[in-house]
Design an enzyme around this catalytic site. Sequence first.
Site, mmCIF file in Angstrom:
data_model
loop_
_atom_site.group_PDB
_atom_site.id
_atom_site.type_symbol
_atom_site.label_atom_id
_atom_site.label_comp_id
_atom_site.label_asym_id
_atom_site.label_seq_id
_atom_site.Cartn_x
_atom_site.Cartn_y
_atom_site.Cartn_z
ATOM 1 N N LEU A 177 0.772 -1.193 0.173
ATOM 2 C CA LEU A 177 -0.062 -0.134 0.008
ATOM 3 C C LEU A 177 1.062 1.235 0.078
ATOM 4 C CD1 LEU A 177 -2.695 -0.845 2.707
ATOM 5 C CD2 LEU A 177 -3.085 -1.020 0.379
ATOM 6 N N ASP A 178 0.412 2.297 -0.464
ATOM 7 C CA ASP A 178 1.313 3.518 -0.871
ATOM 8 C C ASP A 178 1.458 4.010 0.744
ATOM 9 O OD1 ASP A 178 1.273 3.451 -3.487
ATOM 10 O OD2 ASP A 178 -0.482 4.817 -3.711
ATOM 11 N N LYS A 179 2.314 4.750 0.867
ATOM 12 C CA LYS A 179 2.812 5.496 2.338
ATOM 13 C C LYS A 179 1.589 5.983 3.061
ATOM 14 C CE LYS A 179 5.314 8.956 4.346
ATOM 15 N NZ LYS A 179 6.513 10.157 4.233
ATOM 16 N N ARG A 188 -5.093 5.579 -7.987
ATOM 17 C CA ARG A 188 -5.042 6.988 -8.202
ATOM 18 C C ARG A 188 -4.747 7.340 -9.617
ATOM 19 N NH1 ARG A 188 0.073 7.396 -3.977
ATOM 20 N NH2 ARG A 188 -0.288 9.981 -4.633
#
Length: 323
Positions: free
Chosen positions: A138-140, A237
């Site tokens: 997962l992104d930050k 995104r």
Amino acid sequence: MSQEINLKSEFSSTQTGQRLDQALAELFPDYSRTRIKEWILSGAVTVDGEVWDKPRTKVMEMQQVSVSTELPEEVVAEAQQIDLDIVYEDEDILVINKQAGLVVHPGAGNQDGTLMNALLHHCPNIELVPRAGIVHRLDKDTTGLMVVAKTVEAQTHLVAALQAREITREYEAIAIGTMTAGGLVDAPIGRHPTKRTHMAVHHSGKPAVTHYRVAEKFRAHTRLRLRLESGRTHQIRVHMAHIGHILVGDPVYGGRPRLPKAASPEFIDVLKNFKRQALHAVRLELQHPITCEMMSWTAPVPEDMAELTKALRKDTELNPVVI
């Protein structure tokens, strides 16, 4: 920085009938069998111009094989005591609800304080598993559910299930703009041609499919539920930006906050101060890699997204849409 890998060779007569992973291990002895298997499962290996993603496929002499992928920079991580929200744990797997701000892997600019550091502290034996058992990211600043393998056997099964699209990952997001119905985005994603830290829809990218449905409509925003078929970097995104519905707060693909007309000062303040992409991995479903039991977990949206949703509802009440 990752290193681009482009390998080419030809299978010999002595390799006829060998499994693909075995033959590649002979052709490219500088790389481990684990890494070669990862390349195959990720679709990075082509034989005579076609993607071969099954390690057991038999090869024939004179077939032309190519590998095109990226070799990540090796980072030695140390165990660190970092709080984890553990949703489930047994001898084989660990499911966490990742908080915003937690980087998954150490790398440039994030040498420690990552999920990997936390896993090495929580479960020291996980250092024997490649990438400390992490099978997807997962992104930050994306929150929510992640599964981690605690053994090599569990990781091998989970990676294969992920590639076979047998793991369900459902997300909740808040997008800019009013969407009338759900749908899907089927558009390849690759590295942005000029902005190397960005991803983009590009004809030379890897296949990527995102399904989405409308969960709640506001006057200038939409709450979505999304499901991934693939798992490309920044996929949701990028796909949402591609169809003109950037996620609220997205610092990379969003630009300046878009403020609806007649918005109250309080609502404007909420939007301006939401500094991360409004994206949360809300549901995870998979077959246990060892017991084969079907398992499912959910994680409620974090407080910041819940407060954003309340503000959106209030803004819609104060400014009802006239049809």
